[in-house]
Design an enzyme around this catalytic site. Structure first.
Site, short mmCIF file in Angstrom:
data_model
loop_
_atom_site.label_atom_id
_atom_site.label_comp_id
_atom_site.label_asym_id
_atom_site.label_seq_id
_atom_site.Cartn_x
_atom_site.Cartn_y
_atom_site.Cartn_z
N SER A 188 -13.93 38.22 15.16
CA SER A 188 -13.87 37.74 16.53
C SER A 188 -14.41 36.30 16.62
O SER A 188 -13.90 35.43 15.93
CB SER A 188 -14.64 38.72 17.43
OG SER A 188 -14.33 38.50 18.77
N ASP A 358 -4.97 43.91 21.45
CA ASP A 358 -6.01 42.90 21.44
C ASP A 358 -5.42 41.62 22.02
O ASP A 358 -4.36 41.17 21.57
CB ASP A 358 -6.47 42.67 19.99
CG ASP A 358 -7.57 41.61 19.87
OD1 ASP A 358 -8.02 41.10 20.91
OD2 ASP A 358 -7.97 41.32 18.73
N HIS A 388 -9.35 45.50 19.84
CA HIS A 388 -10.32 44.47 19.51
C HIS A 388 -11.70 45.09 19.24
O HIS A 388 -12.18 45.89 20.03
CB HIS A 388 -10.44 43.43 20.62
CG HIS A 388 -11.27 42.25 20.20
ND1 HIS A 388 -10.77 41.25 19.39
CD2 HIS A 388 -12.56 41.95 20.40
CE1 HIS A 388 -11.72 40.37 19.14
NE2 HIS A 388 -12.82 40.77 19.74
#
Ligand SMILES: *[C@@H]1O[C@H](CO)[C@@H](O)[C@H](O)[C@H]1NC(C)=O
Ligand SMILES: *[C@@H]1O[C@H](CO)[C@@H](O)[C@H](O)[C@H]1NC(C)=O
Length: 418
Positions: A188, A358, A388
């Site tokens: 991320s 995501d 995600h």
């Protein structure tokens, strides 16, 4: 009787709060729903505390994270774990106790929107422990500074300083790390830092030791288009909602929260402000401006089956307010997808993990395409049932099945390529 009624009402209210229509195909929807309800609850509470002036919402969230999730650096039979520092930046170090004399080396940047989380979290502790053990590698998990105290380029500078130290002869020697087998990785926002660091260091000719591979887990790579097909498709899919990502970006880049609607409308990246930004760019920030369009033109960069159901939100006119206030939106160190092909060409072999559910899916897929266009070998590992953050939920207590599968594949790829 009254008690039973109250119980039923409470249960109904709780299920109403927890229930969320999820796209069919997402892995273990009930786990995701419960996880999301928990996170939403903490988010709301922190918003209230923020609005009341009790404390900054990020401070409260991080307090909760550290209370629920942080673990001491405990060694086990296979891995020695300690909290240390790397280039002046705090880091948790995982060292296998047995195995080869010269180890592989991994530097890892945790996720959390450049604002949340730490290397001391159970999830990252577990992931790094697994890497140390399964790969016979020394893993250094970096605690770069976080928003709101730190804003771009602080997080990036911390990541870069730690990575430079990691590649230095004294650190490699002290930890018995093979200079030919080094990896930079993160998930991320940590994937963003890993990609940015990989770009910067691969083009530094003065550096005798380089990363062999980069492994990016659902990385966030650009803040110019909040209408990519994945942003459109997954706007209401937990756990990373579209406005939350825009807010993370503004917090990272030091922009005012009031710019959020403007970003979500893609007004900041309409052609006109981009052209203006191009004219006004200073020396320390390369002029990408209008050229940026082609680097995230998803109608050209993504396969047709991903794009045909969606329309680009490219505007002729918009507002230059955001670009003027937050020039870092165009800074390639914040948005690695904006790099020139020439700069990408020097980047190390890459592994990019993406999830169908995501908003950041297309950031990753466009980066795969641009790295390949630059001649870099890339493994694109896409999870049709992934969401995600799933890899961070691979361990206790969530045991996400797609998370576990993806963590295994990630470690297997490293085993074969590092
Ligand atoms: C994006 O790519 C498509 C297809 O190659 C092209 O028609 C379009 O003009 C491009 N848009 C921008 C803004 O560059
Ligand atoms: C975006 O720009 C358009 C055109 O300039 C304007 O009409 C609209 O109000 C703007 N929206 C936001 C949220 O700034």
């Amino acid at each position: 009787m009254r008690l039973r009624l109250a119980g039923a009402v409470l249960l109904a209210a709780a299920s109403y709060y927890v229930y969320l229509p999820l796209p069919s195909g997402v892995s273990e929807p009930w786990k995701l729903m419960l996880l999301d309800a928990l996170i939403r609850g903490f988010m709301r509470a922190s918003d209230v505390a923020h609005a009341l002036g009790v404390c900054h919402r990020l401070h409260l969230l991080n307090r909760v994270v550290s209370w629920v999730e942080e673990v001491e650096p405990r060694s086990c039979s296979a891995v020695h774990v300690s909290d240390s520092s790397l280039g002046g930046v705090p880091a948790r170090v995982f060292r296998p106790k047995a195995g080869r004399r010269l180890k592989r080396g991994v530097i890892y940047f945790h996720g959390g929107g450049w604002a949340l989380g730490s290397a001391r979290m159970r999830a990252y502790d577990s992931l790094c422990r697994k890497m140390a053990e399964d790969l016979d590698s020394v893993v250094m998990s970096v605690d770069y500074r976080l928003a709101p105290e730190a804003v771009f380029p602080d997080q990036y500078h911390d990541a870069l300083a730690a990575a430079r130290a990691f590649l230095s002869a004294p650190v490699l020697e002290r930890h018995g790390i093979d200079p030919e087998r080094l990896c930079v990785s993160g998930d991320s926002a940590g994937g963003n830092l890993a990609a940015a660091v990989a770009q910067e260091l691969s083009s530094d000719d003065a550096l005798p030791v380089k990363f062999k591979v980069q492994a990016l887990i659902y990385p966030v790579l650009q803040a110019l288009d909040f209408h990519t097909p994945s942003y459109q498709q997954n706007r209401a899919v937990p756990i990373l909602y579209r406005p939350v990502m825009a807010r993370f970006w503004l917090q990272y880049l030091g922009g005012d929260a009031s710019l959020e609607p403007l970003l979500l409308a893609n007004n900041h990246s309409s052609l006109e402000p981009l052209l203006l930004a191009n004219n006004h760019s200073s020396l320390d920030q390369p002029a990408i401006g209008a050229g940026a369009c082609s680097k995230l033109n998803w109608t050209a960069l993504l396969p047709a089956e991903r794009t045909e159901r969606f329309r680009p939100a490219t505007r002729e006119t918009g507002s230059s307010r955001a670009m003027a206030a937050v020039p870092a939106l165009l800074d390639v160190r914040a948005a690695p997808l904006l790099a020139e092909l020439g700069a990408l060409a020097a980047a190390p072999r890459a592994y990019v993990m993406t999830c169908e559910f995501d908003v950041l899916r297309d950031d990753g897929l466009m980066y795969v395409r641009r790295l390949r266009d630059a001649g870099v070998p890339v493994t694109s590992d896409h999870y049709e049932d992934g969401f995600h953050g799933c890899m961070a939920f691979a361990f206790a207590p969530v045991w996400s099945s797609v998370g576990r599968k993806s963590a295994d594949n990630y470690v297997r790829w490293l085993d074969q390529n590092l």
